[in-house]
Write a protein that holds these residues in place. Structure first.
Motif, PDB file in Angstrom:
ATOM      1  N   ALA A   1      -6.792   2.322   1.894  1.00 14.28           N
ATOM      2  CA  ALA A   1      -5.557   2.374   2.688  1.00 14.28           C
ATOM      3  C   ALA A   1      -5.817   2.658   4.153  1.00 14.28           C
ATOM      4  CB  ALA A   1      -4.612   3.437   2.115  1.00 14.28           C
ATOM      5  N   SER A   2      -6.908   3.370   4.447  1.00  8.95           N
ATOM      6  CA  SER A   2      -7.152   3.753   5.840  1.00  8.95           C
ATOM      7  C   SER A   2      -7.761   2.616   6.656  1.00  8.95           C
ATOM      8  CB  SER A   2      -8.100   4.962   5.873  1.00  8.95           C
ATOM      9  OG  SER A   2      -9.311   4.647   5.221  1.00  8.95           O
TER      10      SER A   2
ATOM     11  N   THR B   1      -3.808  11.838  -2.721  1.00  9.24           N
ATOM     12  CA  THR B   1      -3.257  10.676  -2.017  1.00  9.24           C
ATOM     13  C   THR B   1      -3.578  10.768  -0.528  1.00  9.24           C
ATOM     14  OG1 THR B   1      -1.478  10.634  -3.632  1.00  9.24           O
ATOM     15  CG2 THR B   1      -1.178   9.310  -1.659  1.00  9.24           C
ATOM     16  N   ARG B   2      -3.497  11.985   0.018  1.00 17.35           N
ATOM     17  CA  ARG B   2      -3.834  12.152   1.440  1.00 17.35           C
ATOM     18  C   ARG B   2      -5.314  11.890   1.669  1.00 17.35           C
ATOM     19  NH1 ARG B   2      -1.268  17.545   3.741  1.00 17.35           N
ATOM     20  NH2 ARG B   2      -1.662  16.465   5.690  1.00 17.35           N
ATOM     21  N   LEU B   3      -6.148  12.207   0.662  1.00  9.00           N
ATOM     22  CA  LEU B   3      -7.584  11.938   0.780  1.00  9.00           C
ATOM     23  C   LEU B   3      -7.869  10.437   0.880  1.00  9.00           C
ATOM     24  CD1 LEU B   3      -9.420  14.349  -1.663  1.00  9.00           C
ATOM     25  CD2 LEU B   3      -9.512  14.320   0.818  1.00  9.00           C
ATOM     26  N   MET B   4      -6.919   9.614   0.498  1.00  2.52           N
ATOM     27  CA  MET B   4      -7.095   8.165   0.613  1.00  2.52           C
ATOM     28  C   MET B   4      -6.787   7.701   2.039  1.00  2.52           C
ATOM     29  SD  MET B   4      -7.918   7.380  -2.483  1.00  2.52           S
ATOM     30  CE  MET B   4      -8.652   8.980  -2.738  1.00  2.52           C
ATOM     31  N   GLY B   5      -6.425   8.659   2.913  1.00  5.96           N
ATOM     32  CA  GLY B   5      -6.087   8.295   4.277  1.00  5.96           C
ATOM     33  C   GLY B   5      -4.616   7.964   4.446  1.00  5.96           C
ATOM     34  N   ILE B   6      -3.832   8.288   3.423  1.00  6.94           N
ATOM     35  CA  ILE B   6      -2.396   8.018   3.481  1.00  6.94           C
ATOM     36  C   ILE B   6      -1.713   9.158   4.234  1.00  6.94           C
ATOM     37  CG2 ILE B   6      -0.290   7.739   2.120  1.00  6.94           C
ATOM     38  CD1 ILE B   6      -2.071   5.488   1.492  1.00  6.94           C
ATOM     39  N   ASN B   7      -0.909   8.813   5.211  1.00  8.44           N
ATOM     40  CA  ASN B   7      -0.209   9.806   5.998  1.00  8.44           C
ATOM     41  C   ASN B   7       0.926  10.438   5.184  1.00  8.44           C
ATOM     42  OD1 ASN B   7       1.775  10.918   7.847  1.00  8.44           O
ATOM     43  ND2 ASN B   7       0.484  10.052   9.433  1.00  8.44           N
ATOM     44  N   ALA B   8       0.832  11.761   5.020  1.00  4.62           N
ATOM     45  CA  ALA B   8       1.812  12.473   4.197  1.00  4.62           C
ATOM     46  C   ALA B   8       3.224  12.292   4.746  1.00  4.62           C
ATOM     47  CB  ALA B   8       1.455  13.954   4.133  1.00  4.62           C
TER      48      ALA B   8
ATOM     49  N   PRO C   1      -2.159  15.799  -2.777  1.00  4.86           N
ATOM     50  CA  PRO C   1      -3.350  16.055  -1.951  1.00  4.86           C
ATOM     51  C   PRO C   1      -4.371  14.922  -2.036  1.00  4.86           C
ATOM     52  CG  PRO C   1      -2.784  17.992  -3.223  1.00  4.86           C
ATOM     53  CD  PRO C   1      -1.887  16.904  -3.706  1.00  4.86           C
TER      54      PRO C   1
ATOM     55  N   PRO D   1      -6.074  15.999   6.206  1.00  7.01           N
ATOM     56  CA  PRO D   1      -7.041  15.184   5.472  1.00  7.01           C
ATOM     57  C   PRO D   1      -6.972  13.699   5.817  1.00  7.01           C
ATOM     58  CG  PRO D   1      -5.447  16.235   3.984  1.00  7.01           C
ATOM     59  CD  PRO D   1      -5.269  16.843   5.322  1.00  7.01           C
ATOM     60  N   GLU D   2      -5.753  13.165   6.021  1.00  9.63           N
ATOM     61  CA  GLU D   2      -5.673  11.729   6.283  1.00  9.63           C
ATOM     62  C   GLU D   2      -6.394  11.337   7.566  1.00  9.63           C
ATOM     63  OE1 GLU D   2      -3.032  13.745   5.564  1.00  9.63           O
ATOM     64  OE2 GLU D   2      -1.197  13.098   6.579  1.00  9.63           O
TER      65      GLU D   2
ATOM     66  N   VAL E   1     -10.241  11.447   6.921  1.00 10.00           N
ATOM     67  CA  VAL E   1     -10.667  10.257   6.183  1.00 10.00           C
ATOM     68  C   VAL E   1     -10.781   9.070   7.131  1.00 10.00           C
ATOM     69  CG1 VAL E   1      -9.959   8.589   4.437  1.00 10.00           C
ATOM     70  CG2 VAL E   1      -9.762  11.018   3.969  1.00 10.00           C
ATOM     71  N   ARG E   2      -9.832   8.950   8.025  1.00  9.62           N
ATOM     72  CA  ARG E   2      -9.860   7.821   8.964  1.00  9.62           C
ATOM     73  C   ARG E   2     -11.030   7.917   9.936  1.00  9.62           C
ATOM     74  NH1 ARG E   2      -5.038   4.694   8.921  1.00  9.62           N
ATOM     75  NH2 ARG E   2      -3.745   5.453   7.204  1.00  9.62           N
TER      76      ARG E   2
ATOM     77  N   ILE F   1       0.847  -1.205   0.000  1.00 11.52           N
ATOM     78  CA  ILE F   1       0.000   0.000   0.000  1.00 11.52           C
ATOM     79  C   ILE F   1       0.879   1.250   0.000  1.00 11.52           C
ATOM     80  CG2 ILE F   1      -1.463   1.379   1.537  1.00 11.52           C
ATOM     81  CD1 ILE F   1      -3.242  -0.441   0.282  1.00 11.52           C
TER      82      ILE F   1
END
Lengths: 294, 241
Positions: free
Chosen positions: B108-109, A178-185, A176, B76-77, B80-81, A163
């Protein structure tokens, strides 16, 4: 024919080192839009870590691992201490920060260690050559090609399957979202730096094995080459960075091998001229996207 | 605590880009299970509201209360979570990833990867065209298919609420109808939706309630049925409020 194969192997070995360095630069660039000019210092850190480890009586293979670990750790610290505070600033600020990091490290190496080269004794078995069907191939070349191949394979699996790897490819296109997918920047950026440090560490070991010494400016030239490789391959493209590294090495090695003697002093200028011609034909680089604008 | 039944409440939200005030004082509520639409002309500040709610742009003033907690200013992350996601304007699928990878990263979350795989199977069943092209790069899809992928990807995080930003943008009329039918189906399956649209008629047709935004202010709100019949929405659009 024999000299041709020999030079081909030389080019593969050199290209592998360039490719590892270029890939590290490209990974950081793809997630952060930063060309990290302090990348070369990671190689130098590998060198000094190995120098001190060997001086302390640690066996060579463990010194190699320590050297690579030191570069990886240094890359992660570099991001945390120097780049994270200016991440939201413009690209020029980050670029200047990377120059500052590079200069500060030079000064530290010069003043705390030495401006003069420090010898890194390479074990005898590495200096020899393997005889392969009449061809004598340097052990260092074989190690270089093997290490590059394994690392590139491992990295490909990581980028395709995990992932975090998929997230890094996504982030290179659109951070941005990618962060909306819940991925930690922070995780993505720290991983990119960690991998770039690891690759620089391995490249550093391969470079040191050829040179046998480390000095404060050791990283400058190879990283300059890696930067050329990244641009040649297409800024932002990871496969492009690898290809660029190999193309650059093939041009360099061919010129060194087949250029008339009195032309040899000009081989760097000829290399760069060829690179410029390639970029005039394909301004976006060999594998770059036409629409890639940052 | 928020008013009972509000999944999301935006209270006195202001968004500024330097000296420019994009959103002045916006307040709206979304209750669980609703489709709420936020209407307004181009540049009225609709996307700014969604981006601020998601933490993509800073909240200058006001609160974003999600499930009773102020999430304004969170990255945002983390939002989303918590269970709120945005399907951004212009689709923004990852064109360099395959469709399967786009869906995978959408989850991913989530911790439980087998549940995520179940959601993925569910989405592929809902969007058969995506299933057929699972291993193709998302960049090879048509605009409508990319919109479907963007929605499916947003659903992969199993959100409690989805913010949909202009899903009809740049799509052919029949495709727009398909997308809107899908939005209704998602609501029927239990999703809560805040829909930003320029296609006023379609949006009011599927929404329960609506808000109209003009130059950074909410100028009109009410049940979609009431807004549909009256000429108020058009008047608000023209700016004669």
């Amino acid at each position: 024919m024999e000299i041709f194969v020999q030079q081909f192997i030389n080019a593969l070995a050199l290209g592998g080192t360039y490719a590892l360095l270029a890939l590290g630069l490209a990974m950081v660039f793809s997630v952060l839009g930063l060309i990290n000019f302090a990348h070369g210092e990671l190689m130098t850190i590998t060198g000094y870590a190995m120098f001190f480890a060997i001086a302390a009586g640690i066996p060579f293979p463990i010194a190699v691992i320590l050297g690579i670990a030191a570069a990886t750790l240094a890359a992660i610290l570099m991001e945390r201490i120097a780049f994270r505070p200016v991440r939201d600033a413009n690209t020029a600020t980050m670029l200047l920060t990377s120059f500052a990091v590079s200069t500060i490290l030079h000064m530290l190496f010069q003043n705390l260690i030495s401006a003069r080269p420090k010898a890194i004794p390479v074990p005898d078995w590495m200096i020899g050559a393997i005889n392969l069907g009449g061809l004598s191939i340097g052990v260092i070349q074989v190690m270089s090609i093997t290490a590059t191949t394994l690392l590139l394979l491992a990295l490909t699996v990581f980028l395709r399957r995990s992932i975090l790897g998929i997230a890094m490819r996504a982030a290179s296109l659109d951070f941005p979202v990618t962060r909306l997918m819940g991925i930690n920047a922070n995780a993505v950026i720290a991983t990119a730096f960690g991998i770039s440090g690891l690759l620089a560490g391995v490249a550093g070991v391969l470079w040191l094995a050829q040179r046998g010494s480390v000095d404060p400016l050791m990283g400058f030239l190879p990283v300059l080459k890696a930067f050329i490789a990244v641009v040649l391959g297409g800024l932002g493209s990871l496969p492009g960075a690898v290809l660029g590294g190999f193309v650059l090495a093939f041009i360099e090695v061919s010129l060194r091998a087949f250029l008339p003697d009195d032309w040899l002093p000009f081989r760097e200028s000829i290399t760069l001229t060829l690179v410029i011609i390639l970029l005039l034909v394909r301004p976006e680089g060999l594998l770059g996207r036409k629409d890639a604008v940052r | 605590m928020s008013e009972q039944g509000n999944l999301l409440a935006i209270e006195g939200l202001a968004v500024r880009y330097g000296a420019i005030e994009a959103v002045r004082n916006a307040s709206l509520e979304v209750r669980e299970g609703e489709i709420v639409t936020l209407l307004g002309a181009n540049g009225a500040g609709k996307s700014s509201i969604l981006n601020a709610v998601m933490g993509l742009v800073p909240v200058a003033e006001g609160r974003v209360v999600f499930e009773g907690q102020d999430v304004a200013g969170q990255p945002p992350e983390r939002i989303v979570r918590r269970g709120m996601t945005l399907c951004p304007e212009g689709r923004h699928v990852f064109s360099n990833l395959t469709i399967a990878e786009n869906l995978k990263i959408g989850a991913a979350s989530r911790r439980d990867k087998s549940e995520a795989a179940a959601t993925q199977a569910d989405m592929l069943a809902l969007f058969p065209i995506l299933d057929e092209r699972r291993d193709q790069l998302a960049g090879t899809l048509s605009g409508g298919e990319q919109q479907m992928l963007a929605i499916a990807r947003a659903m992969m995080s199993q959100p409690k609420i989805v913010l949909l930003d202009e899903p009809s943008l740049g799509l052919a009329p029949q495709i727009v109808d398909t997308i809107f039918e899908l939005i209704v189906r998602l609501r029927d399956r239990g999703a809560t939706i805040l829909l930003v649209e320029q296609n006023v008629d379609l949006a009011l047709e599927i929404a329960d309630r609506g808000y109209v935004l003009a130059t950074g202010d909410i100028v009109l709100s009410g049940p979609a049925a009431d807004l549909r019949g009256s000429g108020d929405v058009e008047r608000a659009y023209m700016g004669s409020h």
